[in-house]
Design an enzyme around this catalytic site. Sequence first.
Site, PDB file in Angstrom:
ATOM      1  N   GLU A  45      87.632  72.151  38.306  1.00 57.55           N
ATOM      2  CA  GLU A  45      88.969  72.120  38.882  1.00 57.55           C
ATOM      3  C   GLU A  45      90.024  71.996  37.778  1.00 57.55           C
ATOM      4  O   GLU A  45      89.883  71.190  36.854  1.00 57.55           O
ATOM      5  CB  GLU A  45      89.069  70.930  39.845  1.00 57.55           C
ATOM      6  CG  GLU A  45      90.370  70.821  40.602  1.00 57.55           C
ATOM      7  CD  GLU A  45      90.341  69.686  41.617  1.00 57.55           C
ATOM      8  OE1 GLU A  45      91.247  69.656  42.472  1.00 57.55           O
ATOM      9  OE2 GLU A  45      89.427  68.832  41.570  1.00 57.55           O
ATOM     10  N   LYS A 114      94.160  75.074  47.001  1.00 53.37           N
ATOM     11  CA  LYS A 114      93.437  73.953  47.601  1.00 53.37           C
ATOM     12  C   LYS A 114      94.091  73.569  48.920  1.00 53.37           C
ATOM     13  O   LYS A 114      95.317  73.478  49.026  1.00 53.37           O
ATOM     14  CB  LYS A 114      93.439  72.764  46.637  1.00 53.37           C
ATOM     15  CG  LYS A 114      92.500  71.631  47.015  1.00 53.37           C
ATOM     16  CD  LYS A 114      92.406  70.607  45.883  1.00 53.37           C
ATOM     17  CE  LYS A 114      91.408  69.516  46.172  1.00 53.37           C
ATOM     18  NZ  LYS A 114      91.275  68.560  45.033  1.00 53.37           N
ATOM     19  N   CYS A 175      86.799  70.639  45.216  1.00 52.39           N
ATOM     20  CA  CYS A 175      86.604  69.192  45.071  1.00 52.39           C
ATOM     21  C   CYS A 175      86.584  68.455  46.407  1.00 52.39           C
ATOM     22  O   CYS A 175      85.605  68.511  47.137  1.00 52.39           O
ATOM     23  CB  CYS A 175      87.647  68.611  44.129  1.00 52.39           C
ATOM     24  SG  CYS A 175      87.189  66.960  43.509  1.00 52.39           S
ATOM     25  N   PRO A 354      86.252  41.759  18.632  1.00 55.31           N
ATOM     26  CA  PRO A 354      86.034  40.321  18.505  1.00 55.31           C
ATOM     27  C   PRO A 354      84.764  39.939  19.276  1.00 55.31           C
ATOM     28  O   PRO A 354      84.727  40.034  20.506  1.00 55.31           O
ATOM     29  CB  PRO A 354      87.282  39.707  19.155  1.00 55.31           C
ATOM     30  CG  PRO A 354      88.307  40.808  19.146  1.00 55.31           C
ATOM     31  CD  PRO A 354      87.514  42.064  19.324  1.00 55.31           C
ATOM     32  N   LEU A 355      83.715  39.573  18.558  1.00 51.71           N
ATOM     33  CA  LEU A 355      82.389  39.309  19.140  1.00 51.71           C
ATOM     34  C   LEU A 355      82.180  37.802  19.241  1.00 51.71           C
ATOM     35  O   LEU A 355      81.984  37.123  18.232  1.00 51.71           O
ATOM     36  CB  LEU A 355      81.301  39.956  18.282  1.00 51.71           C
ATOM     37  CG  LEU A 355      79.858  39.848  18.767  1.00 51.71           C
ATOM     38  CD1 LEU A 355      79.681  40.518  20.127  1.00 51.71           C
ATOM     39  CD2 LEU A 355      78.902  40.475  17.747  1.00 51.71           C
ATOM     40  N   SER A 356      82.222  37.287  20.475  1.00 52.73           N
ATOM     41  CA  SER A 356      82.184  35.832  20.673  1.00 52.73           C
ATOM     42  C   SER A 356      80.780  35.273  20.823  1.00 52.73           C
ATOM     43  O   SER A 356      80.595  34.069  20.797  1.00 52.73           O
ATOM     44  CB  SER A 356      82.993  35.473  21.920  1.00 52.73           C
ATOM     45  OG  SER A 356      82.323  35.938  23.083  1.00 52.73           O
ATOM     46  N   GLY A 357      79.800  36.153  21.035  1.00 52.52           N
ATOM     47  CA  GLY A 357      78.454  35.677  21.311  1.00 52.52           C
ATOM     48  C   GLY A 357      78.192  35.441  22.781  1.00 52.52           C
ATOM     49  O   GLY A 357      77.152  34.897  23.154  1.00 52.52           O
ATOM     50  N   GLY A 358      79.126  35.870  23.651  1.00 48.42           N
ATOM     51  CA  GLY A 358      78.947  35.763  25.096  1.00 48.42           C
ATOM     52  C   GLY A 358      78.528  37.082  25.715  1.00 48.42           C
ATOM     53  O   GLY A 358      78.420  38.110  25.031  1.00 48.42           O
ATOM     54  N   ASP A 360      80.096  39.151  27.805  1.00 47.91           N
ATOM     55  CA  ASP A 360      81.064  40.243  27.894  1.00 47.91           C
ATOM     56  C   ASP A 360      81.223  40.985  26.567  1.00 47.91           C
ATOM     57  O   ASP A 360      81.095  42.216  26.504  1.00 47.91           O
ATOM     58  CB  ASP A 360      82.420  39.711  28.362  1.00 47.91           C
ATOM     59  CG  ASP A 360      82.366  39.176  29.786  1.00 47.91           C
ATOM     60  OD1 ASP A 360      81.498  39.630  30.547  1.00 47.91           O
ATOM     61  OD2 ASP A 360      83.181  38.319  30.126  1.00 47.91           O
TER      62      ASP A 360
END
Length: 694
Positions: A45, A114, A175, A354-358, A360
């Site tokens: 489309e 359409k 669609c 930013p890697l917090s260790g959680g 997410d």
Amino acid sequence: MGRKVTLATCSLNQWALDFEGNLTRILKSIEIAKQRGAKYRLGPELEICGYGCADHFYESDTLLHCFQVLKSLMESPLTQDIICDVGMPVMHHNVRYNCRVIFLNKKILLIRPKMLLANYGNNREFRWFSPWSRPRYVEEYFLPRMIQDLTGQTTVPFGDGVLSTKDTCLGSEICAELWNPRSPHVDMGLDGIEIFTNSSASYHELRKADHRVNLIKSATTKSGGIYLFANQKGCDGDRLYYDGCAMIAINGDIVARGAQFSLEDVEVVTATLDLEDVRSYRGERCHPHMEYEHKPYTRIKTDFSLSDCDDRCLPTHQPVEWIFHTPEEEISLGPACWLWDYLRRSGQAGFLLPLSGGVDSSSTACIVYSMCVQICQAIKDGNSQVLEDVQRVVNDSSYRPEDPRELCGHLFTTCYMASENSSEDTRNRAKDLAAQIGSNHLNINIDMAVKGMLGIFSMVTGKWPQFCANGGSARENLALQNVQARIRMILAYLFAQLCLWAQGKPGGLLVLGSANVDESLTGYFTKYDCSSADINPIGGVSKMDLKCFLQYCVKSFQLTALIGILDAPPTAELEPLTDGKVVQTDEADMGMTYSELSVIGRLRKISKCGPYSMFCKLIHSWKETFSPSQVATKVKHFFRMYSINRHKMTTVTPSYHAENYSPDDNRFDLRPFLYNTQWAWQFRCIDNEVAMME
């Protein structure tokens, strides 16, 4: 014999307003279709301009450039001797329509507008287009001069017509018309049309692919016929990921299918099918002379055959089994493909997280790693476009990635931003995961910046706020948590802009966010903290699905560092530790579990529940766990949190759309952001019900 037809459909990774690139990909799909012997090619489309042009559809430039691309397509030798069905906007009698333009050998055969527009979820087609409201009616359309000069035609048929070749008849759906209870294929089948085509821009949502497949199988089970489905693929500049799945069906069976997720910009699906199979199927099941009472479709005749006279030895395609991805596989593949499209088209040199260790932030990291796995596999499979894009992103024309961990080191920077409230456990979890995926990992301490900010406040006010644990008030406690979170956002952007500069490398990094859909729903995040990023691949995914996804990553990618992350209770780590251990947890802060939030989120958005109707549903579904008064307390608490924090959704990071209860304020979940948070009338109705029940 002239009864076997070879047909082609495709999935194209189009990009809104990238007319040059879109033209190239359309031509490539036509070239592949012809190489495979197809006489008809169907595309997605609005493929010429891209589906996601939004308010650019209002611009006359968009219409002009679409006709310029159409002219280039018709002039190309690649489009000769094959019916080409392409999508673009067309203005007719000063009204803008979403159209299919069908042409053959430099002649336009039909423009089909359409008729049933998509105007729900993320779709806003009524904003830019009008539906063609005259079923089975065709009139003349006056072509622009540039097309007249090429085709020698002044006018062409415009409307709800069908195409009649020398051997069969084709009709179009676009669609959402497939999803509508009055789908055109029903009447077309009863009027003898044998081939239905559907050009789509259908986006990914978790657990949705089977709906699409079942609708297409059902469309040809009822009255027989051949059904071609084309779809866009990839990120065309928005929150959506269009997930391919081009397919061909006959008489209720899927006989050819494309991938749902891949890094291929052009994927063509072809099948050779016997028209007599359709006729035999209908001969037993359909009696149109008894059932069909409408005006017949206008048939646009063309002196062209989709079949060859000598086709006895041509094998036909047989049914294939469709194996659907699990939700965990969808999370691994869809957002990863979206991230790759965004990175290569943004001109940036990689990502910073930013890697917090959680759970997410680890989920976001695993999606980037999955992206690297897919890139390496695509290059191994000979995808030259992916290799060229990788070399451009890393600024090294000789680089050829062999291992996902090695590629991750080139594209991905992670950083653990510790404060005095951070534990060694989360620091080590972040470090171990970064080592296993191969990211460049930084350890940053933010205490100096926090003390500096508080020092400025103290100098002006003469006050130094304290945490509740140290005798402070709730207001002080919240402000001290927020200042840590916001400093992390500022540092994330500083390092994203300059860490490659510090290494003597060109380019900057895109900052990735990692707030899940449930936290967005309740507002359990700091406005302008690390949830404020450039893009967020998990913003449309629930916490429960993310935990299942990480379990999948442990098995599929052997990322054993995730085991400790999954076992740990989710925590923001913004309040003081007790004996070096975390006492603050997300679920305690929110006053409900993530599992409960997931249920509430679906009731709010999908079931369209306000406070009272939500309470009425939950007293039954939660009756084994909670009393009516406890249910009432949870419902009230949720709506208070939701309404107090709804303003945060107006600035939330653009997120991959994956969940149909997403609270994304951009265009999916349109609500006020200033509420009367007392909900006095609604809550009184709940209280009255509780009083009667208890």
